[in-house]
Scaffold this active site. Sequence first.
Site, PDB file in Angstrom:
ATOM      1  N   LYS A  85     -10.530  -1.524   0.022  1.00  0.00           N
ATOM      2  CA  LYS A  85     -10.404  -2.980   0.212  1.00  0.00           C
ATOM      3  C   LYS A  85     -10.120  -3.311   1.676  1.00  0.00           C
ATOM      4  O   LYS A  85     -10.753  -4.181   2.262  1.00  0.00           O
ATOM      5  CB  LYS A  85      -9.247  -3.558  -0.629  1.00  0.00           C
ATOM      6  CG  LYS A  85      -9.357  -3.327  -2.107  1.00  0.00           C
ATOM      7  CD  LYS A  85      -8.179  -3.943  -2.852  1.00  0.00           C
ATOM      8  CE  LYS A  85      -6.832  -3.289  -2.551  1.00  0.00           C
ATOM      9  NZ  LYS A  85      -6.716  -1.893  -2.970  1.00  0.00           N
ATOM     10  N   ARG A 134      -2.626  -9.943  -7.162  1.00  0.00           N
ATOM     11  CA  ARG A 134      -2.508  -8.632  -7.777  1.00  0.00           C
ATOM     12  C   ARG A 134      -2.013  -8.724  -9.211  1.00  0.00           C
ATOM     13  O   ARG A 134      -1.890  -7.700  -9.891  1.00  0.00           O
ATOM     14  CB  ARG A 134      -1.489  -7.839  -6.984  1.00  0.00           C
ATOM     15  CG  ARG A 134      -1.985  -6.563  -6.432  1.00  0.00           C
ATOM     16  CD  ARG A 134      -0.812  -5.922  -5.734  1.00  0.00           C
ATOM     17  NE  ARG A 134      -1.090  -4.579  -5.413  1.00  0.00           N
ATOM     18  CZ  ARG A 134      -1.627  -4.186  -4.258  1.00  0.00           C
ATOM     19  NH1 ARG A 134      -1.963  -5.053  -3.347  1.00  0.00           N
ATOM     20  NH2 ARG A 134      -1.814  -2.911  -4.050  1.00  0.00           N
ATOM     21  N   ARG A 148      -5.834   9.707   4.263  1.00  0.00           N
ATOM     22  CA  ARG A 148      -5.728   8.430   4.979  1.00  0.00           C
ATOM     23  C   ARG A 148      -4.712   8.523   6.108  1.00  0.00           C
ATOM     24  O   ARG A 148      -3.652   9.117   5.976  1.00  0.00           O
ATOM     25  CB  ARG A 148      -5.316   7.310   4.033  1.00  0.00           C
ATOM     26  CG  ARG A 148      -5.032   6.028   4.823  1.00  0.00           C
ATOM     27  CD  ARG A 148      -5.070   4.792   4.005  1.00  0.00           C
ATOM     28  NE  ARG A 148      -4.097   4.805   2.928  1.00  0.00           N
ATOM     29  CZ  ARG A 148      -4.014   3.829   2.046  1.00  0.00           C
ATOM     30  NH1 ARG A 148      -4.846   2.818   2.083  1.00  0.00           N
ATOM     31  NH2 ARG A 148      -3.110   3.894   1.103  1.00  0.00           N
ATOM     32  N   ARG A 173       1.044   6.917   5.235  1.00  0.00           N
ATOM     33  CA  ARG A 173       1.860   5.925   4.537  1.00  0.00           C
ATOM     34  C   ARG A 173       2.787   6.614   3.537  1.00  0.00           C
ATOM     35  O   ARG A 173       2.390   7.540   2.846  1.00  0.00           O
ATOM     36  CB  ARG A 173       0.948   4.920   3.816  1.00  0.00           C
ATOM     37  CG  ARG A 173       0.686   3.690   4.659  1.00  0.00           C
ATOM     38  CD  ARG A 173      -0.353   2.789   4.068  1.00  0.00           C
ATOM     39  NE  ARG A 173      -0.160   2.459   2.655  1.00  0.00           N
ATOM     40  CZ  ARG A 173      -0.942   1.611   1.986  1.00  0.00           C
ATOM     41  NH1 ARG A 173      -1.959   1.018   2.616  1.00  0.00           N
ATOM     42  NH2 ARG A 173      -0.730   1.360   0.717  1.00  0.00           N
ATOM     43  N   ARG A 204       0.788   4.159  -8.616  1.00  0.00           N
ATOM     44  CA  ARG A 204       0.116   2.934  -8.160  1.00  0.00           C
ATOM     45  C   ARG A 204      -1.159   2.692  -8.970  1.00  0.00           C
ATOM     46  O   ARG A 204      -1.507   1.552  -9.261  1.00  0.00           O
ATOM     47  CB  ARG A 204      -0.206   3.036  -6.666  1.00  0.00           C
ATOM     48  CG  ARG A 204       1.026   2.861  -5.794  1.00  0.00           C
ATOM     49  CD  ARG A 204       0.837   3.409  -4.403  1.00  0.00           C
ATOM     50  NE  ARG A 204      -0.217   2.768  -3.656  1.00  0.00           N
ATOM     51  CZ  ARG A 204      -0.833   3.317  -2.604  1.00  0.00           C
ATOM     52  NH1 ARG A 204      -0.488   4.523  -2.182  1.00  0.00           N
ATOM     53  NH2 ARG A 204      -1.767   2.662  -1.975  1.00  0.00           N
TER      54      ARG A 204
HETATM   55  P1  AP5 Z   1      -8.420   1.681   2.372  1.00  0.00           P
HETATM   56  O1  AP5 Z   1      -9.431   0.767   2.954  1.00  0.00           O
HETATM   57  O2  AP5 Z   1      -7.141   1.898   3.087  1.00  0.00           O
HETATM   58  O3  AP5 Z   1      -8.173   1.297   0.843  1.00  0.00           O
HETATM   59  P2  AP5 Z   1      -7.370   0.100   0.196  1.00  0.00           P
HETATM   60  O4  AP5 Z   1      -8.159  -0.323  -1.001  1.00  0.00           O
HETATM   61  O5  AP5 Z   1      -7.018  -0.932   1.209  1.00  0.00           O
HETATM   62  O6  AP5 Z   1      -6.106   0.916  -0.292  1.00  0.00           O
HETATM   63  P3  AP5 Z   1      -4.571   0.578  -0.218  1.00  0.00           P
HETATM   64  O7  AP5 Z   1      -3.822   1.840  -0.515  1.00  0.00           O
HETATM   65  O8  AP5 Z   1      -4.233  -0.146   1.045  1.00  0.00           O
HETATM   66  O9  AP5 Z   1      -4.434  -0.356  -1.404  1.00  0.00           O
HETATM   67  P4  AP5 Z   1      -3.171  -0.728  -2.118  1.00  0.00           P
HETATM   68  O10 AP5 Z   1      -3.706  -1.832  -2.914  1.00  0.00           O
HETATM   69  O11 AP5 Z   1      -2.502   0.313  -2.880  1.00  0.00           O
HETATM   70  O12 AP5 Z   1      -2.131  -1.014  -0.900  1.00  0.00           O
HETATM   71  P5  AP5 Z   1      -1.575  -2.350  -0.282  1.00  0.00           P
HETATM   72  O13 AP5 Z   1      -1.276  -2.092   1.131  1.00  0.00           O
HETATM   73  O14 AP5 Z   1      -2.416  -3.499  -0.653  1.00  0.00           O
HETATM   74  O15 AP5 Z   1      -9.143   3.098   2.130  1.00  0.00           O
HETATM   75  C1  AP5 Z   1      -8.411   4.204   1.608  1.00  0.00           C
HETATM   76  C2  AP5 Z   1      -8.849   5.507   2.328  1.00  0.00           C
HETATM   77  O16 AP5 Z   1     -10.193   5.801   1.990  1.00  0.00           O
HETATM   78  C3  AP5 Z   1      -8.820   5.390   3.862  1.00  0.00           C
HETATM   79  O17 AP5 Z   1      -8.429   6.625   4.378  1.00  0.00           O
HETATM   80  C4  AP5 Z   1     -10.271   5.046   4.228  1.00  0.00           C
HETATM   81  O18 AP5 Z   1     -10.605   5.477   5.534  1.00  0.00           O
HETATM   82  C5  AP5 Z   1     -11.052   5.785   3.151  1.00  0.00           C
HETATM   83  N1  AP5 Z   1     -12.278   5.110   2.748  1.00  0.00           N
HETATM   84  C6  AP5 Z   1     -12.472   3.758   2.628  1.00  0.00           C
HETATM   85  N2  AP5 Z   1     -13.730   3.502   2.195  1.00  0.00           N
HETATM   86  C7  AP5 Z   1     -14.320   4.718   2.009  1.00  0.00           C
HETATM   87  C8  AP5 Z   1     -15.623   5.125   1.559  1.00  0.00           C
HETATM   88  N3  AP5 Z   1     -16.554   4.220   1.198  1.00  0.00           N
HETATM   89  N4  AP5 Z   1     -15.874   6.465   1.479  1.00  0.00           N
HETATM   90  C9  AP5 Z   1     -14.919   7.370   1.840  1.00  0.00           C
HETATM   91  N5  AP5 Z   1     -13.687   7.049   2.282  1.00  0.00           N
HETATM   92  C10 AP5 Z   1     -13.386   5.735   2.356  1.00  0.00           C
HETATM   93  O19 AP5 Z   1      -0.204  -2.495  -1.072  1.00  0.00           O
HETATM   94  C11 AP5 Z   1       0.846  -1.561  -0.916  1.00  0.00           C
HETATM   95  C12 AP5 Z   1       2.036  -1.985  -1.744  1.00  0.00           C
HETATM   96  O20 AP5 Z   1       2.504  -3.272  -1.302  1.00  0.00           O
HETATM   97  C13 AP5 Z   1       1.793  -2.151  -3.243  1.00  0.00           C
HETATM   98  O21 AP5 Z   1       1.884  -0.946  -3.928  1.00  0.00           O
HETATM   99  C14 AP5 Z   1       2.898  -3.154  -3.604  1.00  0.00           C
HETATM  100  O22 AP5 Z   1       4.139  -2.509  -3.718  1.00  0.00           O
HETATM  101  C15 AP5 Z   1       2.956  -4.050  -2.392  1.00  0.00           C
HETATM  102  N6  AP5 Z   1       2.086  -5.243  -2.503  1.00  0.00           N
HETATM  103  C16 AP5 Z   1       1.033  -5.574  -1.699  1.00  0.00           C
HETATM  104  N7  AP5 Z   1       0.462  -6.716  -2.090  1.00  0.00           N
HETATM  105  C17 AP5 Z   1       1.159  -7.144  -3.180  1.00  0.00           C
HETATM  106  C18 AP5 Z   1       1.044  -8.257  -4.058  1.00  0.00           C
HETATM  107  N8  AP5 Z   1       0.071  -9.175  -3.904  1.00  0.00           N
HETATM  108  N9  AP5 Z   1       1.930  -8.359  -5.083  1.00  0.00           N
HETATM  109  C19 AP5 Z   1       2.904  -7.456  -5.257  1.00  0.00           C
HETATM  110  N10 AP5 Z   1       3.081  -6.368  -4.479  1.00  0.00           N
HETATM  111  C20 AP5 Z   1       2.205  -6.204  -3.437  1.00  0.00           C
HETATM  112 MG    MG Z   2      -5.192  -1.535   2.118  1.00  0.00          MG
END
Ligand code: AP5
Ligand code: MG
Length: 214
Positions: free
Chosen positions: A13, A88, A127, A160, A171
Amino acid sequence: MKIVMLGAPGAGKGTQAKMIAAEYGIPHISTGDIFRANIKEGTELGVKAKAYMDQGLLVPDSLTLELIMDRFTKDDCANGYVLDGFPRTIAQAEALTASLKEQGDALDYAIDVDVPDESIVNRMSGRRACIACGGTYHIVFNPPKKEGICDLCGGELTIRKDDVPETVQKRLNVYHEQTQPLIDYYNGEGILRTVDGTQEVAEVFESIKAFLNA
Ligand code: AP5
Ligand code: MG
């Protein structure tokens, strides 16, 4: 243009949202990045959010909604945004729909980046992330030009805290229980577009652009 990115943790994402933001000149708003910046700065919000994030749990809706509604008031949101990691939960999605409706507005697209769980754990272990600007890399699939250094801002790349395999599994469970239902929600609104997230980064982006330019 107002876009929501959907998808499991690690689906890509953030990677795609950054490319969309650059291509269409709209801000990339990641609630995860905002929480991590607050943790780094040691703010009250950061302290509260950290307790949930380190365990792989969602931050409570009340905290998240306050943060995002404030973010929407900034000038750079005038022409839209790409939301990454928000909404979410169904409650967050309903709050967003209601708040936009009040202004006679609505989302344009919800893009689901679809990746099966088996591929996720692999991706997370490789990552590397920049806390300074949110830049995201993968040591094999998307390496930075210089090892350990962010291409975008020169910041230091780190692993991270929530990317250890046990927390990734947690997660994923939280995603299936609380966030996956949003796929049906946005399908019902007629704005869901699904893209195969197992393709290469550039191919995923081409598929997304095909939807957005249609
Ligand atoms: P990346 O682009 O980093 O993936 P992502 O979908 O952004 O993954 P996240 O781990 O950031 O998602 P998340 O939803 O768990 O975390 P968030 O920060 O939102 O890609 C992942 C890896 O794959 C990278 O190394 C990339 O280079 C690689 N990659 C990408 N595309 C690829 C491809 N096509 N092929 C191969 N490799 C690829 O949330 C973290 C925490 O914050 C949550 O757990 C929660 O506690 C809190 N939080 C955040 N938002 C909320 C909310 N709205 N409500 C409640 N809690 C929240
Ligand atoms: Mg992300």
